[in-house]
Design a protein around this motif. Sequence first.
Motif, mmCIF file in Angstrom:
data_model
loop_
_atom_site.group_PDB
_atom_site.id
_atom_site.type_symbol
_atom_site.label_atom_id
_atom_site.label_comp_id
_atom_site.label_asym_id
_atom_site.label_seq_id
_atom_site.Cartn_x
_atom_site.Cartn_y
_atom_site.Cartn_z
ATOM 1 N N MET A 1 12.762 -16.571 13.452
ATOM 2 C CA MET A 1 13.083 -15.413 12.653
ATOM 3 C C MET A 1 12.147 -15.259 11.475
ATOM 4 N N LYS A 2 11.404 -16.279 11.144
ATOM 5 C CA LYS A 2 10.394 -16.152 10.134
ATOM 6 C C LYS A 2 9.140 -16.842 10.619
ATOM 7 N N LYS A 3 8.035 -16.450 10.059
ATOM 8 C CA LYS A 3 6.778 -17.062 10.438
ATOM 9 C C LYS A 3 6.551 -18.313 9.622
ATOM 10 N N LYS A 4 6.460 -19.447 10.278
ATOM 11 C CA LYS A 4 6.160 -20.693 9.585
ATOM 12 C C LYS A 4 4.688 -20.689 9.194
ATOM 13 N N LEU A 5 4.418 -21.035 7.945
ATOM 14 C CA LEU A 5 3.036 -21.111 7.504
ATOM 15 C C LEU A 5 2.426 -22.415 7.994
ATOM 16 N N VAL A 6 1.211 -22.320 8.519
ATOM 17 C CA VAL A 6 0.552 -23.500 9.057
ATOM 18 C C VAL A 6 0.271 -24.506 7.957
ATOM 19 N N SER A 7 -0.093 -24.042 6.786
ATOM 20 C CA SER A 7 -0.334 -24.954 5.668
ATOM 21 C C SER A 7 0.416 -24.469 4.453
ATOM 22 N N LEU A 8 1.253 -25.348 3.896
ATOM 23 C CA LEU A 8 2.019 -24.977 2.714
ATOM 24 C C LEU A 8 1.234 -25.210 1.434
ATOM 25 N N LEU A 9 0.154 -25.969 1.526
ATOM 26 C CA LEU A 9 -0.558 -26.353 0.314
ATOM 27 C C LEU A 9 -1.800 -25.510 0.063
ATOM 28 N N ALA A 10 -2.156 -24.639 0.992
ATOM 29 C CA ALA A 10 -3.372 -23.856 0.824
ATOM 30 C C ALA A 10 -3.125 -22.546 0.104
ATOM 31 N N MET A 11 -1.878 -22.266 -0.259
ATOM 32 C CA MET A 11 -1.546 -20.957 -0.789
ATOM 33 C C MET A 11 -2.245 -20.652 -2.098
ATOM 34 N N SER A 12 -2.400 -21.664 -2.955
ATOM 35 C CA SER A 12 -2.921 -21.417 -4.282
ATOM 36 C C SER A 12 -4.358 -20.917 -4.268
ATOM 37 N N THR A 13 -5.066 -21.054 -3.152
ATOM 38 C CA THR A 13 -6.436 -20.565 -3.047
ATOM 39 C C THR A 13 -6.511 -19.135 -2.537
ATOM 40 N N LEU A 14 -5.350 -18.541 -2.271
ATOM 41 C CA LEU A 14 -5.336 -17.225 -1.644
ATOM 42 C C LEU A 14 -4.743 -16.154 -2.543
ATOM 43 N N ILE A 15 -4.754 -16.379 -3.857
ATOM 44 C CA ILE A 15 -4.037 -15.499 -4.770
ATOM 45 C C ILE A 15 -4.762 -14.167 -4.970
ATOM 46 N N LEU A 16 -6.062 -14.238 -5.256
ATOM 47 C CA LEU A 16 -6.768 -13.037 -5.669
ATOM 48 C C LEU A 16 -7.036 -12.093 -4.506
ATOM 49 N N VAL A 176 5.106 -19.382 18.628
ATOM 50 C CA VAL A 176 5.828 -18.455 19.506
ATOM 51 C C VAL A 176 6.275 -17.224 18.735
ATOM 52 N N THR A 177 5.921 -16.056 19.226
ATOM 53 C CA THR A 177 6.388 -14.810 18.635
ATOM 54 C C THR A 177 7.395 -14.102 19.532
ATOM 55 N N ASP A 178 7.467 -14.493 20.790
ATOM 56 C CA ASP A 178 8.435 -13.910 21.732
ATOM 57 C C ASP A 178 9.127 -15.068 22.450
ATOM 58 N N VAL A 179 10.280 -15.455 21.923
ATOM 59 C CA VAL A 179 10.979 -16.633 22.446
ATOM 60 C C VAL A 179 11.417 -16.411 23.886
ATOM 61 N N ILE A 180 11.894 -15.229 24.204
ATOM 62 C CA ILE A 180 12.378 -14.947 25.563
ATOM 63 C C ILE A 180 11.272 -15.157 26.584
ATOM 64 N N SER A 181 10.092 -14.635 26.300
ATOM 65 C CA SER A 181 8.964 -14.815 27.217
ATOM 66 C C SER A 181 8.517 -16.270 27.272
ATOM 67 N N ALA A 182 8.465 -16.917 26.100
ATOM 68 C CA ALA A 182 7.983 -18.302 26.050
ATOM 69 C C ALA A 182 8.858 -19.230 26.876
ATOM 70 N N LEU A 183 10.175 -19.054 26.796
ATOM 71 C CA LEU A 183 11.083 -19.937 27.521
ATOM 72 C C LEU A 183 11.029 -19.728 29.030
ATOM 73 N N GLN A 184 10.369 -18.678 29.437
ATOM 74 C CA GLN A 184 10.248 -18.423 30.869
ATOM 75 C C GLN A 184 8.837 -18.723 31.367
ATOM 76 N N THR A 185 8.083 -19.484 30.540
ATOM 77 C CA THR A 185 6.767 -19.973 30.959
ATOM 78 C C THR A 185 6.843 -21.492 31.061
ATOM 79 N N ASP A 186 5.854 -22.192 30.516
ATOM 80 C CA ASP A 186 5.863 -23.656 30.584
ATOM 81 C C ASP A 186 6.479 -24.280 29.338
#
Length: 333
Positions: A1-16, A176-186
Amino acid sequence: MKKKLVSLLAMSTLILGLVGCGQPTNQEGVGNGEQEKVTVVLDWVPNTNHTGMYVALEKGYYNELGLNVEIMQPPEGGALALVAAGKAEFAVSFQEEIGPALTAENPLPVVAVASIIDHNVSGILSLKEKGIDSPKKLEGMNYASWDTPFERSILTQIVEEDGGDFSKVNLIPNTVTDVISALQTDIDAVWVYYGWDGVATELAGLGTNYLPFRDLNPIFDFYTPVLATGTKYLEENEEQAKKFLEATAKGYEYAIENPEEAAQILVKHAPEVDLELATASQKFLANEYKAEKDQWGTIDSTRWSTFYEWMYENNLISQPLDEQGFTNAYLPQ
């Protein structure tokens, strides 16, 4: 239901340079000189986590308190850095994101001011035919992984507490952005937020097994998502913050009492959202926004600090936080 951020510590470099991103939504007929501008940055695309704010827009709750509120989708890299830098007033964030932000080498001066959903409604979802009715049975299965230390730490603990061997779980890097499709693959299993993806599988008629983290171990009943802001903003704008949270709380209370109407309001402001899914999700979250509490938004200090103790013990934050990182002081009294 939310997008998990790949890196929680890199945010401070993305402010401007991030303020112009996303599609803003604000209330028609507002914006005159007497109103105070407030920007809220979401964590992901609009969904039922955010409905209370859209209700407050639609019903004029912000307008009544002299606020011109704009809701924006997040930049690449997340919203928390924006409020830390004073580029936005509020952001949708998560307890598991705020901890690393507070303990980073260059800490972000941020604080959670309200819980959006009172309990953690996330867990592991799989098709019933896979037979994954306990964490140990993830052994030998393909699990779609964000590949973050936080995720691996939780999975390791729940599998091993169930007598399993986490090294036998096949981690498949996959956002995964589409759980229904993902669960019907591998993909055999995936971390979901049941109020959206779990409800979607129900509507699709899929039989599933669901392992809620909060039931597997109460430590994992952490606050996700929350509303966060910058500490400097609170120091300088106490009354504005209180007004915003008063109107927002009123919006979530409306969504609790009127889930079908609230879903229609969300879809009006975000027409890309499926109305059937939004309605079913609202009915689910109507029991979760404040759960057994009398008031929406309050954060329990024991649950908050217990989870941060676990994060520190698992080297996910660099120093103890105890009850740091949240306040209930700006919520309606």
